[in-house]
Design a protein around this motif. Structure first.
Motif: not given
Ligand code: RP5
Length: 217
Positions: A33-34, A36-37, A86-89, A113-115
């Motif tokens: 998802g990022s 940062s993962d 990213s699922a949401h972005r 994915a995290g969060g």
């Molecule tokens: C981060 O936001 C998480 O590690 C996650 O994988 C990532 C992606 O989230 P969305 O962009 O899909 O909301 O905190």
């Protein structure tokens, strides 16, 4: 949508139209998802802190190579590709990735994915169905979100942060069709057994104080 995302989607769609031999396409797709993962998903890299990840399992243990160009595949027979989705972005990119996965030759996807709203693994599983998706909750708080799929919408998932196991599971799926990979998985497991055997003998024959002293050296 930005031009960069549009280009990524167009490349995936174009690749799905090509009819490349299986040996030239990535076998495993890894998405996160990022960026940062990255350390959780792939491992911390040389000298880094943290547990090993999917990269370590696939490359170091099983002889896979990372495919970074569809036109110029690595020589290794078994390969994986890696993307940030990213699922949401970037929901359109997630959709395109999952929708084209089978046509691009992928046999299995590892998605992390995290969060608390870790929707990438489960949405990817729904879109790519019936291609198997192995979900990796990047954090403890992501576990419920990753595994909480309704009946009829399956996902396979590992515990939080266990991307190494997700990669082994992906290889197990591939090994049903590839004897070489089955042998590599067995060799890996035998290595684990040998480690336990050696340490067990050392503890038993040396006794607790000597064993402890040697570990602290
Ligand atoms: C981060 O936001 C998480 O590690 C996650 O994988 C990532 C992606 O989230 P969305 O962009 O899909 O909301 O905190």
């Amino acid at each position: 949508m930005t031009e960069e995302v549009e280009t990524l989607i167009a490349d995936l769609e174009a690749e799905a139209e090509r009819d490349r031999p299986a040996a030239e396409t990535p076998d495993v797709g890894i998405i996160m998802g990022s960026d940062s993962d990255l350390d959780v998903m792939m491992g911390p890299g040389e000298g880094g802190d943290g547990r090993p990840g999917a990269y370590d399992a696939l490359v170091e243990e099983l002889g896979f190579a990372e495919q970074t160009s569809y036109d110029d595949p690595p020589e290794a027979r078994f390969t994986f590709e890696t993307y940030v989705v990213s699922a949401h972005r970037t929901p359109e990119l997630m959709y395109a990735y999952a929708e084209t996965a089978a046509a691009r030759g992928l046999e299995v996807i590892v998605a992390g994915a995290g969060g608390k709203s870790a929707d990438l693994p489960n949405m990817t599983a729904s879109i790519a169905y019936p291609l198997p998706v192995i979900g990796v909750p990047v954090q403890e708080k992501s576990v419920d979100s990753v595994i909480g799929m309704p009946q009829g919408a399956p996902i396979v998932a590992v515990d939080a942060g266990k991307s190494f196991n997700a990669a082994l599971s992906a290889a197990q799926i591939l090994a049903r069709q590839h004897e070489t990979l089955r042998e590599r998985l067995e060799a890996y497991h035998e290595g684990l057994q040998a480690d336990v055997g050696a340490v067990s003998r050392e503890l038993h024959e040396g006794g607790t104080p000597a064993f402890r002293a040697r570990r602290e050296e």
